[in-house]
Design an enzyme around this catalytic site. Structure first.
Site, PDB file in Angstrom:
ATOM      1  N   HIS A  49     -19.005  15.195 -27.435  1.00  0.00           N
ATOM      2  CA  HIS A  49     -18.340  12.990 -28.488  1.00  0.00           C
ATOM      3  C   HIS A  49     -18.645  12.256 -27.974  1.00  0.00           C
ATOM      4  CE1 HIS A  49     -14.716  15.417 -26.180  1.00  0.00           C
ATOM      5  NE2 HIS A  49     -14.309  14.273 -26.971  1.00  0.00           N
ATOM      6  N   ALA A  75       2.070  14.172 -22.805  1.00  0.00           N
ATOM      7  CA  ALA A  75       1.513  12.884 -23.574  1.00  0.00           C
ATOM      8  C   ALA A  75       2.704  12.418 -24.243  1.00  0.00           C
ATOM      9  CB  ALA A  75       0.583  12.898 -23.844  1.00  0.00           C
ATOM     10  N   TYR A 107       1.200  -1.816  -0.036  1.00  0.00           N
ATOM     11  CA  TYR A 107      -0.036   0.030  -0.097  1.00  0.00           C
ATOM     12  C   TYR A 107       0.563   1.440   0.098  1.00  0.00           C
ATOM     13  CZ  TYR A 107      -3.724   2.918   1.006  1.00  0.00           C
ATOM     14  OH  TYR A 107      -4.559   4.498   1.232  1.00  0.00           O
ATOM     15  N   LYS A 116       0.378   7.210 -23.712  1.00  0.00           N
ATOM     16  CA  LYS A 116       0.469   7.572 -24.368  1.00  0.00           C
ATOM     17  C   LYS A 116       1.880   7.434 -24.748  1.00  0.00           C
ATOM     18  CE  LYS A 116      -3.589   9.844 -25.190  1.00  0.00           C
ATOM     19  NZ  LYS A 116      -3.835  10.777 -24.606  1.00  0.00           N
ATOM     20  N   PHE A 139      -5.988  20.307 -24.951  1.00  0.00           N
ATOM     21  CA  PHE A 139      -6.451  18.538 -24.943  1.00  0.00           C
ATOM     22  C   PHE A 139      -8.147  19.128 -24.392  1.00  0.00           C
ATOM     23  CE2 PHE A 139      -7.516  14.916 -24.289  1.00  0.00           C
ATOM     24  CZ  PHE A 139      -7.336  14.266 -25.141  1.00  0.00           C
ATOM     25  N   ASP A 140      -9.157  18.230 -24.587  1.00  0.00           N
ATOM     26  CA  ASP A 140     -10.457  18.164 -24.928  1.00  0.00           C
ATOM     27  C   ASP A 140     -10.276  18.130 -23.545  1.00  0.00           C
ATOM     28  OD1 ASP A 140      -9.863  15.879 -25.414  1.00  0.00           O
ATOM     29  OD2 ASP A 140     -11.341  15.209 -26.508  1.00  0.00           O
ATOM     30  N   ASP A 195       2.134  19.328 -21.622  1.00  0.00           N
ATOM     31  CA  ASP A 195       0.926  18.340 -21.202  1.00  0.00           C
ATOM     32  C   ASP A 195       1.875  17.610 -22.250  1.00  0.00           C
ATOM     33  OD1 ASP A 195       0.032  16.317 -22.161  1.00  0.00           O
ATOM     34  OD2 ASP A 195      -2.007  18.031 -22.465  1.00  0.00           O
TER      35      ASP A 195
HETATM   36  C1  LIG Z   1      -4.537  11.720 -24.124  1.00  0.00           C
HETATM   37  C2  LIG Z   1      -4.458  13.546 -23.165  1.00  0.00           C
HETATM   38  C3  LIG Z   1      -4.470  13.618 -21.914  1.00  0.00           C
HETATM   39  C4  LIG Z   1      -5.675  13.064 -21.331  1.00  0.00           C
HETATM   40  O1  LIG Z   1      -5.226  11.875 -20.838  1.00  0.00           O
HETATM   41  P1  LIG Z   1      -6.369  10.145 -20.283  1.00  0.00           P
HETATM   42  O2  LIG Z   1      -4.741   9.420 -19.813  1.00  0.00           O
HETATM   43  O3  LIG Z   1      -6.656   9.886 -21.677  1.00  0.00           O
HETATM   44  O4  LIG Z   1      -6.768  11.195 -19.184  1.00  0.00           O
HETATM   45  C5  LIG Z   1      -3.944  15.137 -22.143  1.00  0.00           C
HETATM   46  N1  LIG Z   1      -3.302  15.684 -22.550  1.00  0.00           N
HETATM   47  C6  LIG Z   1      -2.972  15.248 -23.784  1.00  0.00           C
HETATM   48  C7  LIG Z   1      -2.067  15.347 -24.729  1.00  0.00           C
HETATM   49  C8  LIG Z   1      -3.845  14.022 -24.159  1.00  0.00           C
HETATM   50  O5  LIG Z   1      -3.409  13.691 -25.715  1.00  0.00           O
END
Ligand SMILES: *Cc1c(COP(=O)(O)O)cnc(C)c1O
Length: 456
Positions: free
Chosen positions: A447, A215, A71, A256, A123-124, A213
């Site tokens: 979406h 990813a 844990y 990603k 990002f969305d 960000d």
């Molecule tokens: C996928 C993504 C996110 C959000 O991540 P999740 O793991 O889907 O919650 C944020 N920013 C970017 C650029 C992304 O591609």
């Protein structure tokens, strides 16, 4: 040798299922014309997203067995922390279950109502989390990014003059600036090192932290190696380290560029912010050494973060995505250029010239692609970003794209040849693609759950 091959061989296979056009027409009608509502087993080639859909390596699976499920203070956490720190270099490493959890925690910790968060293009889910904190998400891409034919090598760049103007007026309302690399919503386009370096200077002048960000940081690093003078002889790891050196913190969806099926991270230097985030983390995600993940996940992510920076992998990744783009381009299919790192984006408006914005051309194309060939893609356009104004009219985004996101290490070249052929055929008969209209449209992230009907 010119041929760039998959730098792996296949040890485990997962069957995919062919369907008939009649079946697919029935399935998508039952899903009310929303590909998110299809059953995955009814999809032949799933290019909905590259998130969490990658194939893990033998090393990662071995790591799964090594996972320490304690844990608190699990060995797997320290391995994860060391792996993240070796690339990101920030002081604090906080695991989360995925990217949007990182966004929510950061927003909950430091964003106040009325704040403004500038970015290249949010990002969305990032935008949604900022807006849920009653703050404003402001996109400041360079003007070249709005032109799908413009071949600028770093279309993910932020417009730094606009950033400076905004900070001049409202820096007291800006808790941080967020640059997304590569820029997913802007077409998977990279951000240059020069842009990051200069953005940091602008942010420093106003005492505002710069966050990344991250990813797809590794894909971004490889584009810098290919396109930015002075980086040809550096390793992807060195380039990534320099990218992060211009930041005060980073958020990452590790679904990603860490080859995770689940996982995320917040990495940052501020002690005070880390303290606030950890308190919130315990409230909803779990203890600070697992953040909503199992020990085995942390282990797989730690290894994935190392593998993603291997040069053979990145060369294959960027070349295999471009392969799809080049072949579609040869067929005259309208595309966003240059080709992104993780995805090829079809230009919905130019593909479906016969459909006005109200009939959702990009979304209609994604539905037609499923019906035609069992391929699932994701609209990033009118449905995702369209806004209904108080007077009842619509404000449409600059681009209405359909993203073919390519899962990492999953599909072979012949799968991609099939995708190219299918889209080429559909382009020949594009006039027959019917328009759509909303039956139901939720206000947040429409979406995912919107429902549609065919225009009669
Ligand atoms: C996928 C993504 C996110 C959000 O991540 P999740 O793991 O889907 O919650 C944020 N920013 C970017 C650029 C992304 O591609």
């Amino acid at each position: 040798m010119k041929t760039i091959i998959e730098p792996f061989r296949i040890k485990v296979v997962e069957p995919i299922r062919m369907t008939t056009r009649e079946e697919r027409q029935r399935k998508i009608a039952e899903a009310e014309y929303n590909p998110f509502r299809l059953k995955a087993e009814d999809v032949l080639i799933d290019l909905l997203t590259d998130s969490g859909t990658g194939a893990m390596s033998t090393h990662q699976w071995a790591g799964v067995m090594e996972g320490d499920e304690s844990y608190a203070g699990a060995r797997s956490f320290f391995r994860f922390e060391a792996s993240v720190k070796s690339v990101f270099g920030h002081k604090h490493v906080i695991p989360t279950h995925q990217g949007r959890a990182s966004e929510r925690l950061l927003c909950a910790a430091v964003v106040k109502p009325g704040d403004v968060i500038p970015g290249n293009t949010h990002f969305d889910t990032t935008r949604a989390n900022i807006e849920a904190s009653h703050a404003e998400a402001v996109d400041l891409p360079i003007p070249e990014a709005r032109d799908p034919e413009n071949l600028h090598p770093f279309k993910g760049n932020m417009d730094l003059q606009k950033l400076e103007d905004l900070l001049n007026k409202e820096h007291h309302r800006v808790p941080f600036v967020l640059i997304t690399a590569t820029n997913n919503s802007g077409g998977g386009q990279p951000v240059s090192m020069a842009n990051l370096r200069e953005a940091k200077k602008v942010c420093d002048a106003f005492g505002v932290p710069l966050f990344l960000d991250a990813a797809r940081f590794a894909e971004n690093a490889y584009f810098i190696k290919l396109r930015e003078p002075g980086y040809q002889d550096k390793t992807p790891r060195e380039i990534a380290q320099e990218m992060f050196s211009y930041t005060d913190g980073a958020l990452m969806s590790m679904k990603k560029d860490a080859f995770g099926n689940i996982g995320g991270v917040i990495s940052l230097n501020s002690d005070a912010w880390a303290e606030k985030i950890r308190t919130l983390l315990i409230l909803t995600e779990g203890f600070v050494t697992y953040g909503g993940l199992a020990g085995r996940d942390l282990e797989a992510l730690a290894i994935g973060l190392e593998e993603v920076l291997e040069e053979d992998y990145l060369r294959y990744r960027i070349a295999s995505t471009a392969y799809v783009g080049q072949h579609l381009d040869e067929l005259g299919v309208p595309l966003l250029k240059p080709f992104g790192g993780h995805a090829i984006y079809l230009d919905g408006r130019r593909f479906c010239e016969h459909l006005p914005d109200e009939q959702l051309p990009g979304w209609a194309l994604s539905v037609a692609l499923y019906e035609h060939a069992g391929i699932r893609a994701c609209e990033i356009g009118n449905v995702m970003f369209g806004k209904k104004l108080p007077d009842g009219s619509w404000q449409w985004p600059a681009l209405d794209l359909v993203r073919l996101a390519i899962p990492r290490r999953v599909y072979t070249q012949s799968h991609m040849d099939y995708v190219v052929e299918a889209i080429g055929e559909l382009y020949q008969q594009r006039q027959s693609i019917p328009g759509l209209e909303f039956v139901y449209r939720p206000d947040v992230l429409p979406h995912f759950s919107a429902r549609f009907r065919l225009r009669s």
